[in-house]
Design a protein around this motif. Structure first.
Motif, PDB file in Angstrom:
ATOM      1  N   ASP A  70      -2.592   6.441-128.830  1.00  0.00           N
ATOM      2  CA  ASP A  70      -1.409   5.839-128.223  1.00  0.00           C
ATOM      3  C   ASP A  70      -0.423   5.422-129.311  1.00  0.00           C
ATOM      4  O   ASP A  70      -0.622   5.696-130.502  1.00  0.00           O
ATOM      5  N   GLU A  71       0.651   4.748-128.898  1.00  0.00           N
ATOM      6  CA  GLU A  71       1.705   4.376-129.844  1.00  0.00           C
ATOM      7  C   GLU A  71       1.233   3.387-130.897  1.00  0.00           C
ATOM      8  O   GLU A  71       1.839   3.264-131.967  1.00  0.00           O
ATOM      9  N   ASP A  72       0.131   2.674-130.601  1.00  0.00           N
ATOM     10  CA  ASP A  72      -0.420   1.714-131.556  1.00  0.00           C
ATOM     11  C   ASP A  72      -1.483   2.332-132.448  1.00  0.00           C
ATOM     12  O   ASP A  72      -2.105   1.634-133.259  1.00  0.00           O
ATOM     13  N   GLY A  73      -1.720   3.630-132.278  1.00  0.00           N
ATOM     14  CA  GLY A  73      -2.707   4.307-133.096  1.00  0.00           C
ATOM     15  C   GLY A  73      -4.135   4.200-132.582  1.00  0.00           C
ATOM     16  O   GLY A  73      -5.078   4.642-133.247  1.00  0.00           O
ATOM     17  N   GLN A  74      -4.310   3.620-131.395  1.00  0.00           N
ATOM     18  CA  GLN A  74      -5.645   3.501-130.815  1.00  0.00           C
ATOM     19  C   GLN A  74      -6.055   4.832-130.155  1.00  0.00           C
ATOM     20  O   GLN A  74      -5.261   5.453-129.455  1.00  0.00           O
ATOM     21  N   VAL A  75      -7.288   5.242-130.401  1.00  0.00           N
ATOM     22  CA  VAL A  75      -7.787   6.493-129.817  1.00  0.00           C
ATOM     23  C   VAL A  75      -7.991   6.321-128.321  1.00  0.00           C
ATOM     24  O   VAL A  75      -8.687   5.400-127.879  1.00  0.00           O
ATOM     25  N   VAL A  76      -7.370   7.192-127.525  1.00  0.00           N
ATOM     26  CA  VAL A  76      -7.499   7.119-126.065  1.00  0.00           C
ATOM     27  C   VAL A  76      -8.268   8.303-125.498  1.00  0.00           C
ATOM     28  O   VAL A  76      -8.591   8.325-124.311  1.00  0.00           O
ATOM     29  N   GLY A  77      -8.578   9.290-126.345  1.00  0.00           N
ATOM     30  CA  GLY A  77      -9.344  10.424-125.850  1.00  0.00           C
ATOM     31  C   GLY A  77      -9.456  11.543-126.861  1.00  0.00           C
ATOM     32  O   GLY A  77      -8.867  11.486-127.959  1.00  0.00           O
ATOM     33  N   GLU A 103       0.058   5.143-119.969  1.00  0.00           N
ATOM     34  CA  GLU A 103       1.285   5.667-119.386  1.00  0.00           C
ATOM     35  C   GLU A 103       2.355   5.855-120.451  1.00  0.00           C
ATOM     36  O   GLU A 103       3.425   6.384-120.175  1.00  0.00           O
ATOM     37  N   THR A 104       2.075   5.397-121.669  1.00  0.00           N
ATOM     38  CA  THR A 104       3.026   5.547-122.767  1.00  0.00           C
ATOM     39  C   THR A 104       2.825   6.900-123.446  1.00  0.00           C
ATOM     40  O   THR A 104       1.920   7.661-123.114  1.00  0.00           O
ATOM     41  N   LYS A 105       3.665   7.181-124.435  1.00  0.00           N
ATOM     42  CA  LYS A 105       3.570   8.430-125.179  1.00  0.00           C
ATOM     43  C   LYS A 105       2.239   8.514-125.907  1.00  0.00           C
ATOM     44  O   LYS A 105       1.767   7.543-126.480  1.00  0.00           O
ATOM     45  N   VAL A 106       1.634   9.698-125.870  1.00  0.00           N
ATOM     46  CA  VAL A 106       0.361   9.926-126.549  1.00  0.00           C
ATOM     47  C   VAL A 106       0.561  10.968-127.636  1.00  0.00           C
ATOM     48  O   VAL A 106       1.121  12.040-127.397  1.00  0.00           O
TER      49      VAL A 106
END
Length: 201
Positions: A38-45, A22-25
């Motif tokens: 995501d904001e932490d640099g983790q790949v979400v897609g 739900e955060t900025k991507v």
């Protein structure tokens, strides 16, 4: 995790969702591949553009993900200079379950606590459907499933009772001609407990 392909609605793009945020991507595009983080640099897609040039897809909407599809996507990544390793849990996330027990929720009149056999384990699932009952075969979205509307199934606590999964309605599964009435989809006896639910069938 969910792979979606809808060429009529969004064009020749394979959408790969690994985690719902739900955060900025943020995004980075390399050739035909867009990596979403995501904001932490983790790949979400990822989005794979001109997908039909890389993968064989014969259906629209959510796809059944198998090793062959993952290998095709991994090859497409390499062809575009993307060296990410696509690690996918290929165990079925939508399976046939059997409601062994149903008990009223002690703190919510419209909720029931169900014990559901999904073949290799028994899950406790809190369900608010008015038609859920013992002895039914049902469709269970296990933890890690991505619903057609994008909702990610996670362990939860409903009014203080742990719930690991979701008993689904036809509407929630986005099945053709799904009833608008509230209630889960009850399967007939031809389905085998623990088997993967086939959306096409």
């Amino acid at each position: 995790m969910q792979f979606v392909y809808n060429p009529k609605g969004i064009g020749d793009v394979l959408i790969i969702t690994l985690d719902q945020k739900e955060t900025k991507v943020d995004h980075e595009t390399i050739g035909d591949v867009t990596r979403l983080t995501d904001e932490d640099g983790q790949v979400v897609g990822y989005n794979l553009f001109h997908a039909s040039n890389y993968v064989s897809i014969d259906t629209n909407g959510p796809l059944s993900v198998d090793e062959g599809l993952v290998n095709q996507v991994q090859k497409a990544f390499k062809q575009n200079g993307v060296h990410d390793e696509l690690t996918i849990d290929l165990t079925p996330k939508f399976v046939v379950g059997y409601v062994k027990e149903k008990a009223p929720h002690e703190d919510a009149t419209k909720l029931n606590v169900c014990q559901v056999d999904v073949g290799d384990e028994s899950l406790q699932i809190v369900c608010g459907a008015p038609n859920v009952d013992e002895g039914q075969k049902v469709v269970v979205a296990k933890v890690g499933a991505m619903m057609p509307d994008g909702m990610h199934i996670k362990p939860s606590s409903l009014r203080g009772v742990e719930s690991t999964g979701m008993i689904c309605s036809a509407k929630e599964l986005n099945l053709p001609n799904a009833s608008e009435k509230k209630g889960i989809l009850v399967l007939d006896d031809s389905y085998r407990v623990g088997e993967q639910f086939d959306f096409k069938a």
